[in-house]
Structures are given as structure tokens and as C-alpha cells.
Design a protein around this motif. Structure first.
Motif, PDB file in Angstrom:
ATOM      1  N   CYS A  63      37.940  16.670  -6.563  1.00 49.41           N
ATOM      2  CA  CYS A  63      38.690  17.585  -5.194  1.00 49.41           C
ATOM      3  C   CYS A  63      38.677  15.789  -4.360  1.00 49.41           C
ATOM      4  CB  CYS A  63      37.354  18.312  -4.365  1.00 49.41           C
ATOM      5  SG  CYS A  63      37.150  19.483  -5.545  1.00 49.41           S
ATOM      6  N   TYR A  65      38.909  14.396  -0.054  1.00 47.68           N
ATOM      7  CA  TYR A  65      38.914  14.756   1.189  1.00 47.68           C
ATOM      8  C   TYR A  65      39.663  14.439   1.854  1.00 47.68           C
ATOM      9  CZ  TYR A  65      34.950  11.116   1.472  1.00 47.68           C
ATOM     10  OH  TYR A  65      34.710  10.079   2.196  1.00 47.68           O
ATOM     11  N   SER A 124      39.298  17.674   6.101  1.00 46.21           N
ATOM     12  CA  SER A 124      40.072  18.832   4.838  1.00 46.21           C
ATOM     13  C   SER A 124      39.434  18.995   3.828  1.00 46.21           C
ATOM     14  CB  SER A 124      41.611  18.928   5.416  1.00 46.21           C
ATOM     15  OG  SER A 124      42.246  17.863   4.373  1.00 46.21           O
ATOM     16  N   ILE A 137      40.291  19.423  -0.387  1.00 48.68           N
ATOM     17  CA  ILE A 137      41.556  20.135  -1.886  1.00 48.68           C
ATOM     18  C   ILE A 137      41.313  19.557  -2.770  1.00 48.68           C
ATOM     19  CG2 ILE A 137      43.463  20.222   0.022  1.00 48.68           C
ATOM     20  CD1 ILE A 137      44.330  17.984  -0.994  1.00 48.68           C
ATOM     21  N   ARG A 192      42.711  25.193   0.248  1.00 46.79           N
ATOM     22  CA  ARG A 192      42.395  24.352   1.327  1.00 46.79           C
ATOM     23  C   ARG A 192      40.953  24.589   2.084  1.00 46.79           C
ATOM     24  NH1 ARG A 192      44.944  19.454   3.862  1.00 46.79           N
ATOM     25  NH2 ARG A 192      46.997  20.464   2.477  1.00 46.79           N
ATOM     26  N   SER A 252      38.700  23.588   5.156  1.00 49.38           N
ATOM     27  CA  SER A 252      38.660  22.926   6.626  1.00 49.38           C
ATOM     28  C   SER A 252      37.979  23.063   7.590  1.00 49.38           C
ATOM     29  CB  SER A 252      40.109  22.788   7.371  1.00 49.38           C
ATOM     30  OG  SER A 252      40.337  24.475   7.198  1.00 49.38           O
ATOM     31  N   PHE A 300      35.478  25.765   1.799  1.00 46.35           N
ATOM     32  CA  PHE A 300      36.343  25.661   0.644  1.00 46.35           C
ATOM     33  C   PHE A 300      35.991  26.789  -0.473  1.00 46.35           C
ATOM     34  CE2 PHE A 300      36.602  24.366  -3.912  1.00 46.35           C
ATOM     35  CZ  PHE A 300      38.188  24.350  -3.751  1.00 46.35           C
TER      36      PHE A 300
END
Length: 120
Positions: free
Chosen positions: A52, A54, A70, A72, A80, A82, A99
Motif C-alpha cells: 500500500c 500513503y 490518504s 491506497i 481509499r 482518508s 481504509f
């Protein structure tokens, strides 16, 4: 904290009077730029065995410094996470929790996996 330190440093430099340097900005600008750039962060993390990324950025609200983050996981899901907070550490943790909450609701993560991360 960092902004306060920069302002105090600026006041100390100003209290010495005129300097013999080419420009006052030549003296103070590199220091301010270095501290200002460190407020933006991005990186990689492993979340439940998945790759992942950030991203964090600062913003001002009512003359206070806040952070927006955020999270992902591009090879795993389009979800996503946040968050916004006044602490750089807290905002990343809140974005990860957001998340995981969204992933749990979407059925991407099992409840047991989420519990191991939350520690509940």
C-alpha cells in the motif's frame, strides 16, 4: 511546533541587526524551505500482507496546522482511506483505520483480519 521554532529562529536572527550577507533571504530561506518541505510525506507500507502507499499533506484551518492523509493499495483494491487531524502520526493511523473500515464493509477484508490490526 516546527513553525514556532522557525519563527523564533527568525526573530533571533532579526534581533542581531543588519547582517553583512548579500541578502537576508539568502540566510533564512534555505532553513525555512527545508522545514516546510518535510511537512509533505509519502511512502509505502504493508497492510495485511499487501503493498500500500500513503500520502500526507499539511493545510491550515482557522490558523492551525492540520494534516490530510490518504491510503491506497493499488494492486489489491480501489478503496481509499482518508483522514484529517492535527497530528501527523494520528492522521496516518486514522487513514489506515478508515481504509480497513471501508474494506471490511466492502467484504475485501475479513473481520478477523481487521481485528488483528486494530488490536481489539
Amino acid at each position: 511546533m516546527r513553525i514556532t521554532l522557525c519563527l523564533v529562529s527568525l526573530l533571533v536572527l532579526l534581533s542581531y541587526g543588519p547582517c553583512q550577507c548579500t541578502s537576508f533571504l539568502d540566510l533564512i530561506l534555505p532553513t525555512l524551505t527545508t522545514h516546510f518541505v518535510k511537512l509533505w510525506r509519502q511512502g509505502d507500507l504493508e497492510l495485511l500482507g499487501k503493498y500500500c502507499t500513503y500520502n500526507m499533506r499539511p493545510f491550515f484551518k482557522n490558523w492551525k496546522l492540520y494534516y490530510s492523509a490518504s491510503v491506497i493499495c493499488p494492486g489489491w483494491t480501489q478503496i481509499r482511506g482518508s483522514a484529517k487531524a492535527s497530528s501527523m502520526t494520528a492522521v496516518l493511523n486514522q487513514a489506515i483505520e478508515d481504509f480497513l473500515t471501508k474494506a471490511l464493509k466492502a467484504g475485501v477484508v475479513k473481520k478477523e483480519e481487521a481485528r488483528t490490526y486494530y488490536g481489539k
